[in-house]
Design an enzyme around this catalytic site. Structure first.
Site, mmCIF file in Angstrom:
data_model
loop_
_atom_site.group_PDB
_atom_site.id
_atom_site.type_symbol
_atom_site.label_atom_id
_atom_site.label_comp_id
_atom_site.label_asym_id
_atom_site.label_seq_id
_atom_site.Cartn_x
_atom_site.Cartn_y
_atom_site.Cartn_z
ATOM 1 N N ASP A 121 9.098 3.838 13.207
ATOM 2 C CA ASP A 121 9.652 2.845 14.017
ATOM 3 C C ASP A 121 10.993 2.426 13.731
ATOM 4 O OD1 ASP A 121 8.789 1.874 11.536
ATOM 5 O OD2 ASP A 121 7.271 0.455 12.266
ATOM 6 N N ASP A 134 0.846 -1.249 -0.151
ATOM 7 C CA ASP A 134 -0.020 0.064 -0.201
ATOM 8 C C ASP A 134 0.919 1.195 -0.228
ATOM 9 O OD1 ASP A 134 0.872 0.335 2.749
ATOM 10 O OD2 ASP A 134 -0.661 -1.070 3.242
ATOM 11 N N ASP A 163 1.886 4.965 1.698
ATOM 12 C CA ASP A 163 1.446 5.854 2.684
ATOM 13 C C ASP A 163 1.932 7.308 2.439
ATOM 14 O OD1 ASP A 163 0.433 3.770 4.560
ATOM 15 O OD2 ASP A 163 2.347 3.093 4.000
HETATM 16 P P1 ATP Z 1 3.781 -2.722 4.996
HETATM 17 O O1 ATP Z 1 2.544 -1.685 4.593
HETATM 18 O O2 ATP Z 1 4.334 -3.377 3.715
HETATM 19 O O3 ATP Z 1 3.157 -3.709 6.040
HETATM 20 P P2 ATP Z 1 4.645 -0.428 6.201
HETATM 21 O O4 ATP Z 1 6.132 -0.043 6.843
HETATM 22 O O5 ATP Z 1 4.276 0.318 5.352
HETATM 23 O O6 ATP Z 1 4.661 -1.912 5.598
HETATM 24 P P3 ATP Z 1 2.612 0.530 7.745
HETATM 25 O O7 ATP Z 1 1.565 -0.166 8.870
HETATM 26 O O8 ATP Z 1 1.832 0.572 6.349
HETATM 27 O O9 ATP Z 1 3.907 -0.361 7.668
HETATM 28 O O10 ATP Z 1 3.066 1.940 8.233
HETATM 29 C C1 ATP Z 1 3.645 2.961 7.517
HETATM 30 C C2 ATP Z 1 4.485 3.477 8.054
HETATM 31 O O11 ATP Z 1 4.248 4.232 9.130
HETATM 32 C C3 ATP Z 1 5.942 2.525 8.598
HETATM 33 O O12 ATP Z 1 6.589 2.473 7.487
HETATM 34 C C4 ATP Z 1 6.356 3.427 9.637
HETATM 35 O O13 ATP Z 1 7.132 4.412 9.061
HETATM 36 C C5 ATP Z 1 5.219 4.208 10.386
HETATM 37 N N1 ATP Z 1 4.612 3.283 11.519
HETATM 38 C C6 ATP Z 1 3.715 2.390 11.220
HETATM 39 N N2 ATP Z 1 3.522 1.710 12.637
HETATM 40 C C7 ATP Z 1 4.223 2.385 13.287
HETATM 41 C C8 ATP Z 1 4.526 2.218 14.746
HETATM 42 N N3 ATP Z 1 3.864 1.357 15.525
HETATM 43 N N4 ATP Z 1 5.534 2.985 15.448
HETATM 44 C C9 ATP Z 1 6.109 3.921 14.559
HETATM 45 N N5 ATP Z 1 5.972 4.246 13.350
HETATM 46 C C10 ATP Z 1 5.172 3.434 12.605
HETATM 47 MG MG MG Z 2 2.454 0.651 4.333
#
Ligand code: ATP
Ligand code: MG
Length: 465
Positions: free
Chosen positions: A164, A82, A84
């Site tokens: 994170d 996805d 962001d």
């Molecule tokens: P994927 O979507 O492939 O599962 P992602 O890294 O994009 O991985 P998301 O849950 O979509 O994960 O979150 C988007 C972004 O938001 C992360 O890459 C991170 O930078 C931030 N993020 C998400 N959850 C947290 C958290 N619990 N603490 C700190 N930052 C977070």
């Molecule tokens: Mg994501």
């Protein structure tokens, strides 16, 4: 799910070229700007929805970047799950800008912007929580330091520190095609390392779900969790008990439904996290009669295969498998107390679901079919008369049958029944009758009069199916 091989090789070559020229800076708050051409991402890899959201925000005078997993995955030559977007516009400003936008979340407010079939998650830059924010509704902590509200807004540099892992703090600007690296994320991606930004212990305390995220990314990307980020997990895993069960349910789906469930399962157990999510299953694994672990590994492998083949995986089946060893252990206890198999299974199912929901809130729309899949395990051996045909029409038959195959493969059951059902589904009506006729099972209960009350109960049960 991946880009074509030549595209990936080309990307990785560019990436390697970039590293040979630009060692990453040591200072986390200084952005390292990687210009267009020095990294493998190009705007044509980005979906039109994500581009439109960034363009709209920028044309209205806001800062906006793609951030997080999409940038990380594109750098690795993978298709992002996805997109962001991070911006300095507040959630209210974002939601006013787009017709189909919705503010979601209380702990961490974000805006879901719908663009055709896509949902783009737009987050406002977050800042540190200082003394001046204490007591305000946007910033709240539990007595253990967990952030209950994380809605203090700031600049992009502050936002990077609040993310994170270093690999998730990369920002990409589709208009000038540059990558902003605030936390040495590029270096860690190249070294295939998952590294918490800041003090790992403190960051896990603020949000214990980050421990699960570390494991998820390690499994998904095949990266290693760097020692300073890995060690605290062993000591802090019990903090997961403070996470609301509804949030844990969402995380469970993300953990097991991204195509790397087997690796995730092993890592969760290695870090002591699995027992906090599924305590009764971990307990059952301690008394493993020899097939529980095999069963769970088979279930995870199956899930991974289905997801990679773009087949549907139902949370009911997955959770049913994850809890099955626990159900079995409890069912055995009831049977030792001389309860009937049906009663024992029903009681065990109810009790295990009740206990599981205290950790992971399984919605009823999943727990009901999960129960049916378990109950079918007792009904699938009973095929005489019209029972087999009726079972075939059961809405949960396919899942129950797949579950049975898993149990056989794991060695819980003697092989045979699964194959019978496989054949039964394949053959015509005439052959089906033959198969039923050659079963070594009574067609009807021998004494109708004695059995009548039970049949009535069974019929009633079937009406609910
Ligand atoms: P994927 O979507 O492939 O599962 P992602 O890294 O994009 O991985 P998301 O849950 O979509 O994960 O979150 C988007 C972004 O938001 C992360 O890459 C991170 O930078 C931030 N993020 C998400 N959850 C947290 C958290 N619990 N603490 C700190 N930052 C977070
Ligand atoms: Mg994501």
């Amino acid at each position: 799910m991946r880009l074509s091989r030549p595209m990936r090789i080309n990307m990785l070559k560019k990436f390697a070229k970039f590293f040979s020229k630009n060692p990453s800076p040591a200072v986390a708050s200084d952005p390292h700007i990687v210009p267009s051409g020095d990294h493998p991402i190009s705007a044509r890899h980005i979906t039109s929805g994500a581009k439109k959201v960034v363009e709209q925000l920028v044309s209205d005078g806001y800062e906006a970047y793609l951030v997080g997993g999409c940038v990380r995955d594109l750098l690795l030559g993978m298709h992002p799950k996805d997109y962001d977007v991070a911006t300095d516009a507040t959630p209210e400003q974002v939601s006013k800008l787009f017709r189909r936008a919705r503010i979601v979340g209380r702990r961490f407010q974000i805006v879901h912007v719908r663009m055709g079939p896509e949902i783009i998650e737009v987050t406002t830059f977050r800042a540190h929580h200082s003394a001046e924010h204490k007591g305000k509704d946007q910033s709240r902590r539990s007595s253990k330091g967990m952030l209950l509200r994380d809605n203090i807004f700031g600049s992009i540099a502050e936002d990077a520190c609040r993310r994170d892992f270093t690999m998730n703090a990369l920002y990409y600007h589709p208009q000038d095609n540059s990558v902003f690296d605030y936390a040495n994320g590029l270096r860690d991606i190249q070294q295939r390392l998952i590294r918490v930004i800041g003090n790992a212990g403190e960051r896990y305390r603020e949000d214990p779900v980050r421990m699960l995220r570390a494991v998820r990314f390690a499994a998904k990307l095949g990266f290693r969790i760097e020692d300073g980020s890995a060690q605290p997990i062993h000591k802090m895993n019990q903090l997961l008990a403070d996470i609301p069960p509804a949030r844990l349910f969402d995380e469970i789906l993300k953990l097991f439904m991204h195509g790397h469930a087997l690796a995730t399962f092993h890592l969760l157990r290695e870090y002591g996290l699995f027992r906090l999510l599924f305590p009764a299953t971990e307990e059952a694994l301690a008394h493993d009669p020899g097939y529980y672990l095999e069963f769970l590994e088979q279930a995870m492998t199956n899930t991974d295969k289905r997801i990679r083949a773009d087949k549907r995986v139902t949370p009911a089946f997955l959770l049913g498998a994850l809890l099955w060893p626990a159900v079995q252990e409890m069912r055995k206890k009831f049977e030792r107390d001389n309860s009937s198999p049906v009663y024992s299974l029903q009681q065990a199912a109810g009790e295990i679901i009740h206990r599981a929901c205290q950790r992971v809130a399984i919605p009823r729309r999943f727990s009901m079919p999960m129960r049916e899949i378990w109950e079918l395990q007792l009904r699938l051996p009973r095929r005489a008369g019209t029972q087999a045909q009726r079972l075939l029409e059961h809405p949960r038959f396919r899942a129950g049958y797949d579950f049975l195959l898993l149990r056989e493969d794991a060695g819980e059951l003697e092989p045979g029944l699964g194959e019978w059902w496989t054949r039964f589904q394949d053959v015509d009506e005439h052959k089906r009758q033959e198969m039923i006729g050659s079963l070594d099972q009574p067609r009807e209960p021998r004494s109708k009069r004695r059995r009548r009350p039970r049949r009535a109960a069974a019929d009633k049960q079937e009406q609910h199916d």
